[in-house]
Design an enzyme around this catalytic site. Sequence first.
Site, PDB file in Angstrom:
ATOM      1  N   ASN A  21      45.940  20.383  66.060  1.00  0.00           N
ATOM      2  CA  ASN A  21      45.841  18.943  65.856  1.00  0.00           C
ATOM      3  C   ASN A  21      44.476  18.439  66.282  1.00  0.00           C
ATOM      4  O   ASN A  21      43.748  19.102  67.009  1.00  0.00           O
ATOM      5  CB  ASN A  21      46.943  18.218  66.649  1.00  0.00           C
ATOM      6  CG  ASN A  21      48.314  18.521  66.096  1.00  0.00           C
ATOM      7  OD1 ASN A  21      48.512  18.603  64.890  1.00  0.00           O
ATOM      8  ND2 ASN A  21      49.274  18.704  66.978  1.00  0.00           N
ATOM      9  N   CYS A  22      44.159  17.247  65.823  1.00  0.00           N
ATOM     10  CA  CYS A  22      42.915  16.567  66.158  1.00  0.00           C
ATOM     11  C   CYS A  22      42.731  16.563  67.674  1.00  0.00           C
ATOM     12  O   CYS A  22      43.701  16.340  68.395  1.00  0.00           O
ATOM     13  CB  CYS A  22      42.977  15.139  65.622  1.00  0.00           C
ATOM     14  SG  CYS A  22      41.504  14.180  65.947  1.00  0.00           S
ATOM     15  N   PRO A  23      41.564  16.851  68.161  1.00  0.00           N
ATOM     16  CA  PRO A  23      40.283  17.031  67.480  1.00  0.00           C
ATOM     17  C   PRO A  23      39.901  18.495  67.256  1.00  0.00           C
ATOM     18  O   PRO A  23      38.765  18.777  66.907  1.00  0.00           O
ATOM     19  CB  PRO A  23      39.305  16.376  68.449  1.00  0.00           C
ATOM     20  CG  PRO A  23      39.836  16.772  69.793  1.00  0.00           C
ATOM     21  CD  PRO A  23      41.361  16.727  69.621  1.00  0.00           C
ATOM     22  N   ASP A  48      46.802  19.591  59.782  1.00  0.00           N
ATOM     23  CA  ASP A  48      46.869  18.225  60.317  1.00  0.00           C
ATOM     24  C   ASP A  48      46.404  17.261  59.225  1.00  0.00           C
ATOM     25  O   ASP A  48      45.253  17.280  58.824  1.00  0.00           O
ATOM     26  CB  ASP A  48      45.972  18.124  61.552  1.00  0.00           C
ATOM     27  CG  ASP A  48      45.932  16.734  62.162  1.00  0.00           C
ATOM     28  OD1 ASP A  48      46.683  15.848  61.696  1.00  0.00           O
ATOM     29  OD2 ASP A  48      45.148  16.528  63.100  1.00  0.00           O
ATOM     30  N   ASP A  54      39.355  12.551  59.170  1.00  0.00           N
ATOM     31  CA  ASP A  54      38.497  13.034  60.257  1.00  0.00           C
ATOM     32  C   ASP A  54      37.261  13.749  59.702  1.00  0.00           C
ATOM     33  O   ASP A  54      36.139  13.533  60.174  1.00  0.00           O
ATOM     34  CB  ASP A  54      39.256  13.995  61.175  1.00  0.00           C
ATOM     35  CG  ASP A  54      40.348  13.321  61.978  1.00  0.00           C
ATOM     36  OD1 ASP A  54      40.345  12.070  62.078  1.00  0.00           O
ATOM     37  OD2 ASP A  54      41.213  14.042  62.513  1.00  0.00           O
TER      38      ASP A  54
END
Length: 83
Positions: A21-23, A48, A54
């Site tokens: 998942n981010c980041p 994600d 992003d």
Amino acid sequence: MSGESAALDKVDVEVDARGMNCPLPILKAKKALSAMQSGQVLRVLATDHGSMRDFQAFARQTGNELVAQTEQAGVISHLLRRR
């Protein structure tokens, strides 16, 4: 479109960020890009769905070209060309 087609055929480095998942996908891309030469193409595989926006923002902020973003079977492929 011909530049995009050429980039799809020639990927210099691939990063598998599926399940992250981010980041983390962005951080892995940033690390890979730092070791690449100008003009080389990086493919990042991610699951994600937030990574779509992003990577768009990342490309704008860093000056690297976002060549393509595609999704197939829940896996998003981001292609970036190193500036």
